[in-house]
Design a protein around this motif. Structure first.
Motif: not given
Lengths: 429, 520
Positions: A5-10, B24, B53, B55, B58
């Protein structure tokens, strides 16, 4: 397989690239920004928005084949009626069948993109400043600033200075002759060897004694002692803050047409925006006047309507009164900007001039006078107005008055820039 | 109908999911089901998948740097980002459903706002279709190093940031600008000759001498020769050979030979060139790659539906977006913008499957190798491994497909007043249409053929390039001058580009550039 899950990456990974891009296209973006503002209403003068720049400076050329000339074959889908040997009219340029030449934005002339509010204002107000912001006043509640100030023996763990601590520890260990690890290891080795061979019992006894002494010493003299520890010390110093007050004087008398008021308000809107954004410690005082003057708030100043005769000296009197009451000239940098159509009651001119020279100008760092004119004025308007002449007399080489005329919306920004441009050292000298 | 009378909803236990939401757990379930079909039935050979995953924000970020998760910093990426963002915010373009990276493990980005059906589609498409293609196609095998690319980009990013710290942003930016301008001519198109080792070199020298001794005849010494000219010629030959000329990889040549560049500048050229080389196979196989992925996702989704693992609603949602992807507007449609690689790729893969399983007489005549071979997946896997767009079209575009797409060839000759339909989808035209389309996909024909032919390092050091003009199409005037300026800056001396018609040996156009400010 693995799901991450990369959604919370800055976010904002492209920010650095974006800044580089805007820096690259700076000149063009700046021009575009300034052009964009002349068409806006006063309310959204500080909003970001879309700008269009010519793609010259940000062109990315590649070696590619021209989109015209030569012989080309196109394979196209969806044949309905053509048979071999048919001829087709050449489609008009830039459209129709078989025009797949330019792939990646080839031949683009203009480049559109959106600027954020921040970016927009930064570019918009670049290199402007209040002239001669000289009197620095140490305000009691000025923002404290933390500064490094040597080392101390106490502090929070996060401020511990490792290098300083280790240096102290090293010098203490040397001074007190703490045995080194190598020395003890060598002794142990020697003892082991002697025990093995059993050759020299005297030496063995001596060595054992030495070892015991060394080990005791090691225990007594710690590697790091609380005495060694040092912390980085920070001291708070109040930062000197220059405080300033800007008086905005606007004529709202009957002689000011809608157009002139619009020009004046635009000018003040820019000024207000610029001051609010650039200076934390600037007070703005709004004064509007007809045949009498009053101090008003921002909302009234920009949006309410009133009308009457014109007596300029009332505004100056009001300003002098406020200065007296609230802003000591010793502590404050004082600025004023006046906008008017140049009309004044004839009897008032002498009083205005006197007030200016005696009460206002000596206290002011800078006094900007903006005269707004009608859009379609004929040659008759070339004649200087009453107020202009009065001010021209007052305006000596030493006086801080700057006078400009504006007739059209598009002139507002250049004039504003002229009035508040950063002056470099050469120009001042 | 009131709620009370609604029959209780029975959820089929076989279904992987219902509705549109995903989490997930469902992703894992779906992946397992896809893997069963992908590996078990289609026999796909893939890198390990790493599904990330992200946004929409991104996704936009990833767009601007060619889809790579990390990249060095440059204003041009900021420009692309600004444009993509403006287009997206206004609603002119949607975002791609996924981005997949040719790396090991294979990184697949999926967007959070997609429904579970879309996520299933994307995993089948990218995680199995593209992934298999990346791992098996010869172009990728030859030119890219999937396990090393992310580490290399990490190095490149750090290196360029370091250069910026040391030499300043503007200095670094200038080098990258120039390198980017030449990026399209910074790839090796052929595997390079291996440097011979010393032993074989010695052996060759001995053989040469032996040969010289064998044919030695003292009489030759007495034959009069045109001395001066031959010496010149030999000198020129030697000079060229020393520099490895002619050379079509301009960035490579500059990196190795440019007299005035400093070490870090050469390294930056190398980075840009390596990145260009990494993306080169993607340009050669765009249509096949998408065709392969589309075929795979279509097959997998259909199988999932047949097995009862997704419900009719999900399958219809899939079909809706699938048909959108493979839609091919005809040439006179306002939406037409070239041949859709997804459409053509998918149609060709399906066509091959048909030819293998139930060929017509025509197919037997045109493709005797595969007609009726009986095992479509093996044939397809062979195609995916051993062809690129150009060769794939010229080998496997069947007359039947040409007919159903209504392909025809239109010739635009500068000399003629009108466009000319030269070939259509009929007996006489199949071969020609197929050849023309295959050429259209030939990267070597799409990029202008430009080579560095000569430079005299001991003389004026002027760099001479030739553009071999094809079909009379010259280079784009304005852009070429800009690029040449960059080239001159990097080279440090004058540059001359001649546009030659090789057949007649005539110079058709000439560009020159002088260095403005040199590097170093």
């Amino acid at each position: 397989m693995q799901v991450i899950d990369r959604r919370l990456n800055p976010g904002g990974k492209s920010l650095a690239n974006r800044q580089r891009f805007i820096r690259r296209a700076r000149a063009q973006v700046k021009r575009a920004v300034r052009e964009a503002t002349s068409g806006r209403s006063i309310k959204d003068i500080d909003k970001g928005g879309e700008v269009t720049i010519p793609s010259d400076g940000v062109r990315e050329p590649t070696l590619r084949r021209s989109s015209e000339g030569g012989t080309r074959d196109y394979v196209l889908p969806g044949n309905k009626e053509y048979i071999e040997g048919d001829s087709i009219q050449r489609p008009p340029r830039g459209g129709g069948a078989g025009n797949e030449g330019a792939e990646d934005g080839g031949g683009e002339d203009e480049f559109r993109f959106a600027l954020s509010d921040e970016e927009f204002l930064d570019l918009f107000l670049e290199d402007l400043e209040l002239p001669d912001l000289a009197k620095r006043q140490l305000k009691g509640e000025g923002i404290p600033q933390w500064r490094r100030a040597g080392y101390s023996t106490s502090g929070s763990p996060s401020n511990m200075s490792l290098s300083r601590t280790m240096r102290n520890s090293l010098s203490r260990r040397i001074a007190l002759k703490r045995p080194k690890v190598g020395e003890i290891a060598a002794l142990l080795e020697e003892i082991a060897a002697l025990e093995e061979s059993g050759a020299d019992p005297e030496r063995l006894a001596a060595a054992r004694e030495e070892l015991a002494r060394q080990q005791k010493r090691t225990k007594l003299i710690p590697f790091i002692d609380p005495l060694d520890v040092r912390y980085r010390r920070l001291e708070s110093t109040p930062k000197p803050v220059a405080q300033a007050v800007m008086f905005c004087l606007m004529d709202v008398s009957g002689s000011m047409s809608e157009h002139m008021k619009d020009l004046a308000k635009r000018f003040y809107a820019l000024l207000y925006l610029f001051l609010k954004r650039r200076y934390k410690h600037v007070e703005v005082v709004f004064i509007r006047h007809t045949h009498e003057a009053e101090e008003v708030d921002e909302q009234t100043f920009f949006y309410s309507r009133e009308t009457g005769g014109t007596v300029v000296s009332t505004a100056l009197e009001e300003m002098a009164r406020i200065l007296e009451a609230r802003f000591k000239p010793a502590d404050w940098n004082i600025y004023a900007a006046q906008a008017s159509d140049g009309d004044n009651a004839p009897s008032d001119n002498a009083k205005t001039a006197a007030l200016l020279t005696s009460a206002i100008l000596p206290l002011c760092q800078y006094y900007a006078y903006l005269e707004v004119g009608a859009d379609d004025d004929g040659p008759a308007s070339e004649r200087p107005t009453t107020l202009w002449r009065t001010y021209a007399i007052v305006n000596g080489p030493e006086s801080p008055i700057a006078m400009r005329k504006v007739r059209h919306r598009r002139d507002i920004f250049p004039v504003f820039r002229e009035l508040f441009q950063k002056k470099d050292q050469m120009a001042e000298a | 109908m009131s709620l009370k009378t609604a029959p209780p909803k029975i959820i089929d236990p076989k279904l992987l999911y219902t509705g549109g939401d995903w989490n997930f757990e469902t992703i894992n379930k779906v992946y397992a089901a896809i893997e069963e079909i992908g590996r078990g039935e289609l026999n796909l050979d893939i890198y390990r998948n790493q599904i990330e995953v992200i946004t929409a924000e991104q996704m936009l970020d990833a767009y601007s740097s060619g889809g790579m998760p990390l990249f060095y910093k440059h204003w041009s990426f900021g420009k692309h980002f600004a444009r993509d963002e403006a287009m997206y915010r206004k609603g002119y373009t949607g975002l791609a459903y996924e981005i997949v990276i040719n790396s090991d493990p294979c990184v697949v980005y999926i967007m959070e706002e997609n429904t579970i059906t879309m996520q299933t589609l994307v995993i089948a498409h990218a995680g199995f279709g593209h992934n298999h293609f990346f791992k098996n196609n010869y172009c990728f095998k030859q030119w890219t190093d999937a396990s090393g690319i992310l580490d290399y980009l990490d190095f490149a990013k750090a290196y360029i940031a370091q250069c910026e710290d040391r030499y300043g942003q503007t200095a670094v930016e200038r080098v990258i600008d120039s390198a980017h301008a030449l990026q399209s001519h910074g790839v090796h198109r052929f595997p390079r000759k291996r440097m011979p080792d010393l032993r074989s070199e010695q052996k060759r020298a001995e053989e040469r001498r032996a040969h010289g001794e064998r044919i030695f005849n003292d009489l030759w010494r007495t034959v009069p020769t045109k001395k001066a000219r031959t010496r010149d010629k030999a000198e020129e030959e030697r000079r060229r050979a020393l520099l490895g000329l002619p050379e079509e990889n301009i960035l490579y040549f500059l990196e190795k030979t440019a007299p005035r560049l400093q070490g870090w500048q050469r390294e930056i050229l190398r980075i840009v060139r390596n990145v260009a080389q990494y993306f080169y196979p993607q340009r050669m196989t765009k249509m096949m790659n998408e065709g392969c992925a589309t075929f795979v996702h279509h097959r997998i989704m259909t199988r999932l539906h047949e097995q009862g693992k997704i419900d009719d609603g999900a399958f219809l949602e899939f079909l809706h977006s699938h048909t959108g992807v493979v839609f091919q507007p005809t040439f006179d449609d306002r939406r037409y913008s070239g041949i859709n690689p997804y459409a053509l790729g998918f149609a060709m893969m399906q066509d091959i499957e048909r030819i293998v399983l139930s060929p017509t007489d025509e197919d037997r005549e045109w493709m005797p190798d595969i007609a009726g071979a009986g095992d479509p997946y093996n044939v397809l896997k062979d195609c995916w491994a051993n062809y690129r767009d150009e060769s794939f079209v010229s080998q496997y575009l069947s007359p039947r497909l040409i007919r159903s797409l209504g392909l025809f060839n239109l010739r635009d000759d500068e000399e003629e007043a009108e466009l000319n339909v030269t070939h259509i989808h009929n007996e006489r035209g199949y071969r020609e249409v197929r050849r023309a389309l295959s050429r259209h996909y030939d990267v070597a024909r799409r990029d202008p053929d430009i080579q560095i032919v000569d430079v005299d390092l001991t003389g004026d050091r002027r760099l001479i390039l030739h553009h071999r003009v094809l079909d009379g199409v010259l280079l784009e005037e304005a852009d070429t001058d800009h690029v040449l300026q960059h080239l001159a800056d990097l080279w440090g001396y004058d540059v001359l580009l001649l546009e030659m018609d090789e057949a007649e040996d005539v110079v058709m156009n000439e560009h020159t550039a002088k260095p403005r400010a040199t590097f170093g």
